[in-house]
Design a protein around this motif. Structure first.
Motif, PDB file in Angstrom:
ATOM      1  N   SER A   9     -31.798  27.559  29.857  1.00  0.00           N
ATOM      2  CA  SER A   9     -32.595  27.222  31.047  1.00  0.00           C
ATOM      3  C   SER A   9     -34.064  27.588  30.829  1.00  0.00           C
ATOM      4  O   SER A   9     -34.353  28.663  30.311  1.00  0.00           O
ATOM      5  CB  SER A   9     -32.152  28.048  32.257  1.00  0.00           C
ATOM      6  N   LYS A  13     -36.706  21.685  28.377  1.00  0.00           N
ATOM      7  CA  LYS A  13     -35.935  20.497  27.972  1.00  0.00           C
ATOM      8  C   LYS A  13     -36.256  19.275  28.819  1.00  0.00           C
ATOM      9  O   LYS A  13     -36.456  18.188  28.288  1.00  0.00           O
ATOM     10  CB  LYS A  13     -34.418  20.753  28.083  1.00  0.00           C
ATOM     11  N   THR A  31     -28.141  16.074  32.250  1.00  0.00           N
ATOM     12  CA  THR A  31     -26.743  16.423  32.557  1.00  0.00           C
ATOM     13  C   THR A  31     -26.647  17.657  33.452  1.00  0.00           C
ATOM     14  O   THR A  31     -25.676  17.814  34.188  1.00  0.00           O
ATOM     15  CB  THR A  31     -25.918  16.645  31.269  1.00  0.00           C
ATOM     16  N   GLY A  32     -27.671  18.526  33.420  1.00  0.00           N
ATOM     17  CA  GLY A  32     -27.673  19.693  34.306  1.00  0.00           C
ATOM     18  C   GLY A  32     -27.663  19.261  35.763  1.00  0.00           C
ATOM     19  O   GLY A  32     -27.019  19.889  36.612  1.00  0.00           O
ATOM     20  N   ALA A  33     -28.369  18.147  36.056  1.00  0.00           N
ATOM     21  CA  ALA A  33     -28.408  17.635  37.436  1.00  0.00           C
ATOM     22  C   ALA A  33     -27.012  17.224  37.892  1.00  0.00           C
ATOM     23  O   ALA A  33     -26.689  17.308  39.086  1.00  0.00           O
ATOM     24  CB  ALA A  33     -29.369  16.455  37.535  1.00  0.00           C
ATOM     25  N   TYR A  35     -24.088  18.715  36.909  1.00  0.00           N
ATOM     26  CA  TYR A  35     -23.370  19.947  37.261  1.00  0.00           C
ATOM     27  C   TYR A  35     -23.896  20.509  38.586  1.00  0.00           C
ATOM     28  O   TYR A  35     -23.141  20.988  39.425  1.00  0.00           O
ATOM     29  CB  TYR A  35     -23.479  20.983  36.127  1.00  0.00           C
ATOM     30  N   ARG A  36     -25.211  20.432  38.761  1.00  0.00           N
ATOM     31  CA  ARG A  36     -25.808  20.924  40.006  1.00  0.00           C
ATOM     32  C   ARG A  36     -25.301  20.119  41.209  1.00  0.00           C
ATOM     33  O   ARG A  36     -25.050  20.665  42.283  1.00  0.00           O
ATOM     34  CB  ARG A  36     -27.339  20.816  39.928  1.00  0.00           C
ATOM     35  N   ARG A  90     -32.020  22.051  43.529  1.00  0.00           N
ATOM     36  CA  ARG A  90     -32.964  22.919  42.795  1.00  0.00           C
ATOM     37  C   ARG A  90     -33.171  24.258  43.488  1.00  0.00           C
ATOM     38  O   ARG A  90     -34.081  25.007  43.120  1.00  0.00           O
ATOM     39  CB  ARG A  90     -34.326  22.220  42.629  1.00  0.00           C
ATOM     40  N   VAL A  98     -24.079  27.025  40.293  1.00  0.00           N
ATOM     41  CA  VAL A  98     -23.798  26.085  39.204  1.00  0.00           C
ATOM     42  C   VAL A  98     -23.132  26.755  37.999  1.00  0.00           C
ATOM     43  O   VAL A  98     -22.425  26.090  37.237  1.00  0.00           O
ATOM     44  CB  VAL A  98     -25.091  25.312  38.797  1.00  0.00           C
ATOM     45  N   SER A  99     -23.295  28.066  37.839  1.00  0.00           N
ATOM     46  CA  SER A  99     -22.674  28.713  36.666  1.00  0.00           C
ATOM     47  C   SER A  99     -21.150  28.643  36.713  1.00  0.00           C
ATOM     48  O   SER A  99     -20.530  28.154  35.766  1.00  0.00           O
ATOM     49  CB  SER A  99     -23.143  30.159  36.504  1.00  0.00           C
ATOM     50  N   GLY A 128     -29.083  18.905  27.859  1.00  0.00           N
ATOM     51  CA  GLY A 128     -28.069  19.760  28.462  1.00  0.00           C
ATOM     52  C   GLY A 128     -27.843  21.015  27.650  1.00  0.00           C
ATOM     53  O   GLY A 128     -28.794  21.627  27.146  1.00  0.00           O
ATOM     54  N   ARG A 129     -26.571  21.420  27.542  1.00  0.00           N
ATOM     55  CA  ARG A 129     -26.224  22.633  26.799  1.00  0.00           C
ATOM     56  C   ARG A 129     -25.274  22.324  25.638  1.00  0.00           C
ATOM     57  O   ARG A 129     -25.230  23.043  24.661  1.00  0.00           O
ATOM     58  CB  ARG A 129     -25.514  23.646  27.716  1.00  0.00           C
ATOM     59  N   ASP A 130     -24.487  21.262  25.815  1.00  0.00           N
ATOM     60  CA  ASP A 130     -23.404  20.969  24.862  1.00  0.00           C
ATOM     61  C   ASP A 130     -23.483  19.528  24.367  1.00  0.00           C
ATOM     62  O   ASP A 130     -22.481  18.958  23.970  1.00  0.00           O
ATOM     63  CB  ASP A 130     -22.053  21.182  25.561  1.00  0.00           C
ATOM     64  N   ILE A 131     -24.670  18.940  24.417  1.00  0.00           N
ATOM     65  CA  ILE A 131     -24.773  17.509  24.085  1.00  0.00           C
ATOM     66  C   ILE A 131     -24.538  17.293  22.585  1.00  0.00           C
ATOM     67  O   ILE A 131     -23.730  16.449  22.197  1.00  0.00           O
ATOM     68  CB  ILE A 131     -26.147  16.933  24.529  1.00  0.00           C
ATOM     69  N   ARG A 180     -27.948  33.468  33.739  1.00  0.00           N
ATOM     70  CA  ARG A 180     -27.416  32.147  33.403  1.00  0.00           C
ATOM     71  C   ARG A 180     -27.222  31.976  31.897  1.00  0.00           C
ATOM     72  O   ARG A 180     -26.274  31.352  31.460  1.00  0.00           O
ATOM     73  CB  ARG A 180     -28.333  31.054  33.947  1.00  0.00           C
ATOM     74  N   ARG A 187     -19.097  31.414  28.265  1.00  0.00           N
ATOM     75  CA  ARG A 187     -17.943  30.731  28.862  1.00  0.00           C
ATOM     76  C   ARG A 187     -17.055  30.146  27.759  1.00  0.00           C
ATOM     77  O   ARG A 187     -17.522  29.853  26.643  1.00  0.00           O
ATOM     78  CB  ARG A 187     -18.398  29.645  29.841  1.00  0.00           C
TER      79      ARG A 187
HETATM   80  O1   DC Z   1     -30.386  22.375  32.882  1.00  0.00           O
HETATM   81  P1   DC Z   1     -30.082  22.980  34.259  1.00  0.00           P
HETATM   82  O2   DC Z   1     -30.660  24.347  34.448  1.00  0.00           O
HETATM   83  O3   DC Z   1     -30.419  22.066  35.382  1.00  0.00           O
HETATM   84  O4   DC Z   1     -28.499  23.137  34.262  1.00  0.00           O
HETATM   85  C1   DC Z   1     -27.811  23.672  35.366  1.00  0.00           C
HETATM   86  C2   DC Z   1     -26.586  24.425  34.905  1.00  0.00           C
HETATM   87  O5   DC Z   1     -25.610  23.510  34.414  1.00  0.00           O
HETATM   88  C3   DC Z   1     -26.830  25.463  33.824  1.00  0.00           C
HETATM   89  O6   DC Z   1     -26.697  26.762  34.361  1.00  0.00           O
HETATM   90  C4   DC Z   1     -25.776  25.217  32.791  1.00  0.00           C
HETATM   91  C5   DC Z   1     -25.036  24.000  33.228  1.00  0.00           C
HETATM   92  N1   DC Z   1     -25.009  22.913  32.241  1.00  0.00           N
HETATM   93  C6   DC Z   1     -23.952  22.876  31.382  1.00  0.00           C
HETATM   94  O7   DC Z   1     -23.100  23.763  31.421  1.00  0.00           O
HETATM   95  N2   DC Z   1     -23.837  21.847  30.495  1.00  0.00           N
HETATM   96  C7   DC Z   1     -24.771  20.890  30.435  1.00  0.00           C
HETATM   97  N3   DC Z   1     -24.634  19.888  29.544  1.00  0.00           N
HETATM   98  C8   DC Z   1     -25.879  20.930  31.306  1.00  0.00           C
HETATM   99  C9   DC Z   1     -25.988  21.980  32.193  1.00  0.00           C
END
Ligand code: DC
Length: 223
Positions: A9, A13, A31-33, A35-36, A90, A98-99, A128-131, A180, A187
């Motif tokens: 975070s 990005k 992709t975070g949007a 999950y949010r 937001r 969101v976590s 994102g985190r796992d793209i 976060r 996880r």
């Molecule tokens: O990028 P962001 O801060 O808007 O993402 C929000 C939350 O979503 C962040 O705490 C981790 C999760 N996330 C995720 O687990 N996998 C993704 N591909 C994108 C976000």
């Protein structure tokens, strides 16, 4: 072509992904949007944040859509189940909710499916985190963008102030980033980690323009 941009975070990005997409004429997926949005809908529906089955049901059944403003090449509006949540996702409350939502395996399964469907439809910058590790392991370009904690907190405070939503208290933002990062990295399902073949970029060392240039150069080198 898929350009995957992962990282913690506040590493920048979103801004970088949008700038790269505009420069290359690609679409952009935040992709975070997604999950949010699921976290927001769970709160609306009174679903407990540890109820994997109910959270997965939301992710599977509520349509998440992105909307463009007239004349804007990038989709900046976010909708879930027809409700606009661009600002509502937001808030500091959603930063917290969101976590657990993004750690729920059935949510990840449903959203990863949707992300693949969207990205496979054209040229996309996906952030994102796992793209690069899970969603698009064959992405042509993979970047892992980081920055120091202090720099990330400073940028997030500025961004929240500009958006007029979320905390603008530096210490609070810093504590939330640490929390976060820890949750995202520890996880069980798709933890935050760089793909083995990702290019590591530290945005503390480079200006935003330099980061954008570097990513565009990586994409142009293989076109
Ligand atoms: O990028 P962001 O801060 O808007 O993402 C929000 C939350 O979503 C962040 O705490 C981790 C999760 N996330 C995720 O687990 N996998 C993704 N591909 C994108 C976000």
């Amino acid at each position: 072509m898929i350009i995957a941009i992962d990282g913690p975070s506040g590493a920048g990005k979103s801004t970088v992904a949008k700038a790269v997409a505009v420069k290359l004429g690609f679409s952009c997926l935040d992709t975070g949007a997604m999950y949010r949005s699921v976290a927001w809908q769970a709160q609306q529906n009174g679903v407990a944040l540890d109820d994997d089955a109910a959270l997965g049901e939301i992710a599977r059944t509520y349509d998440i859509e992105f909307g463009h403003d007239a004349g804007d090449p990038l989709p900046k509006r976010v909708y879930i189940g027809g409700s606009e949540v661009t600002q509502a996702i937001r808030t500091a409350e959603i930063d917290k909710a969101v976590s657990p939502v993004s750690a729920a395996p059935s949510v990840r399964e449903a959203l990863v499916d949707q992300q693949r469907r969207i990205g496979n439809a054209g040229d996309y910058v996906v952030e994102g985190r796992d793209i690069g590790t899970t969603v698009f392991p064959n992405a042509e370009v993979k970047v892992f963008l980081t920055a120091s904690f202090e720099e990330r907190a400073r940028r997030r405070v500025l961004q929240n102030a500009q958006r007029g939503v979320g905390s603008t208290d530096y210490e609070e933002v810093l504590a939330d980033l640490r929390r976060r990062d820890e949750a995202d990295s520890s996880r069980a399902t798709s933890p935050l980690r760089p793909a083995d073949d990702a290019v590591m970029l530290d945005s503390t060392e480079f200006s935003q323009e330099e980061v954008v240039e570097k990513i565009c150069a990586l994409a142009q080198a293989i076109r």
